[in-house]
Motif scaffolding. Structure first.
Motif, PDB file in Angstrom:
ATOM      1  N   THR A  57      42.991  34.829  39.432  1.00 19.73           N
ATOM      2  CA  THR A  57      42.588  34.424  40.845  1.00 19.73           C
ATOM      3  C   THR A  57      42.164  35.633  41.708  1.00 19.73           C
ATOM      4  N   THR A 172      43.337  25.881  37.819  1.00 19.86           N
ATOM      5  CA  THR A 172      41.855  26.395  38.274  1.00 19.86           C
ATOM      6  C   THR A 172      42.350  27.726  39.288  1.00 19.86           C
ATOM      7  N   LYS A 174      40.342  28.668  41.606  1.00 23.28           N
ATOM      8  CA  LYS A 174      39.840  28.311  42.896  1.00 23.28           C
ATOM      9  C   LYS A 174      40.711  28.313  44.081  1.00 23.28           C
TER      10      LYS A 174
END
Length: 343
Positions: A57, A172, A174
């Motif tokens: 991340t 994810t 994002k």
């Protein structure tokens, strides 16, 4: 098994049990088993306790645009750099099997981010007697490796591998709009660590990885490596197919081009062979060139390429050969320019 028995008992065909063929591979197997024993039991702690989620991340905004890869792939590079190139490949394989990487990402990471460990770079530098310029050699490797990693995932055959997952995974990198990148990265890492399971579960996973690698990889490494070394040591095959490299080396103004040409392609067999072939070269610039090139090519059959081939990653020997050639073609002019500046 036949090659191992011949080599262990020093019987049968000499080309098989010779010190430069089967003997070399037997020594390599011992090292590999020890690396995998340690890596297999430490790897669950690297992938199950949130460090990859946190790093992925945080670094996504850098890694994704530069290399078209997930941020968590930086851990694969770190595992290779600190430990061993095979550790990085096994880590990538495990991540692909769990649905964290697509097929294209897994192959791109394995063939570009499985960097050679720092201690091995020093061994090659000493063998070729260029260790007195090791900081410059390693800087050359880093620069060339980054450029290769930026280009190769964007060109065939890597770019044509489907961006599909082996298994379903909803992870994810994002970041939600209402959260900061650091807070979200920390949450992702903590959530993953909470789902990691017991100490017994980590040991079981490590044991399964070790057994799987040992019984599948070791025989294939011995077989493929011994055959490849027989071709390299006892036949003129590489001298013949390396003739076009003579003209390339002469164009790049590398001294003793004809003598060193086979060393530019034998790295596909094993990364140690180019250094052995170039050890007798008089020109230091040429030895520097081969040292950097062999350490940047990183795709070799005796270990790393075999690991990829026997995994579920969508890459066969021909794709790996093409990627190896691409890395060689991209790397040679970059290394030559830096070598000319230094010398």
């Amino acid at each position: 098994m036949i090659a191992i028995i011949m080599t262990y008992f020093q019987t049968g065909l000499e080309v098989v049990y010779s010190e430069v063929t089967g003997g070399t591979m037997m020594g390599l197997l011992t090292t590999l088993i020890m690396w995998f024993l340690v890596a297999s039991f430490l790897m669950p702690y690297l992938i199950n306790f949130g460090i990859m989620e946190f790093t992925g991340t945080i670094l996504r905004k850098v890694i994704k645009p530069l290399f078209t890869l997930p941020g968590r792939s930086a851990i694969d590079l770190l595992a290779s750099w600190i430990g061993n190139v095979n550790v990085g490949v096994v880590l990538t394989r495990e991540q692909y099997n769990r649905g964290f990487y697509t097929g294209r990402e897994a192959v791109a990471i394995a063939t570009n981010f499985s960097a050679v460990s720092l201690p091995f770079c020093l061994v090659i530098a000493r063998l070729l007697e260029v260790d007195h310029v090791f900081p410059l050699l390693y800087l050359t490797i880093v620069i060339t490796g980054i450029i290769c990693a930026m280009i190769i995932p964007r060109i065939p055959p890597t770019s044509r591998i489907p961006d599909t997952f082996l298994v379903e995974n909803h992870y994810t990198e994002k970041v939600p709009e209402h959260k900061s990148r650091f807070v979200w990265a920390l949450e992702q890492g903590v959530n993953r660590a909470e789902r990691s399971g017991s100490f017994k579960k980590q040991l079981k996973q490590g044991f399964e990885v070790f057994v799987d690698i040992s019984f599948v990889l070791i025989p294939q490494v011995m077989a493929i490596g011994t055959i490849a070394l027989i071709l390299a040591e006892f036949t003129p095959l590489f001298t013949i197919i390396s003739q076009p490299m003579v003209y390339v080396l002469e164009f790049l103004r590398i001294p003793e081009a004809e003598a060193v040409a086979p060393a530019t392609i034998t790295g596909f067999i094993d990364m140690f062979i180019p250094a052995v072939l170039a050890a007798g070269i008089e020109a230091e610039m040429t030895r520097f060139f081969i040292a950097a090139l062999s350490l940047v090519q990183i795709i070799y059959l005796t270990e790393m390429a075999t690991l990829i081939i026997i995994s579920k990653m969508p890459a066969n020997i021909w794709k790996l050969l093409i990627i190896f050639i691409e890395r060689t073609i991209i790397s040679m002019p970059i290394i030559a320019i830096i070598a000319h500046i230094i010398y």
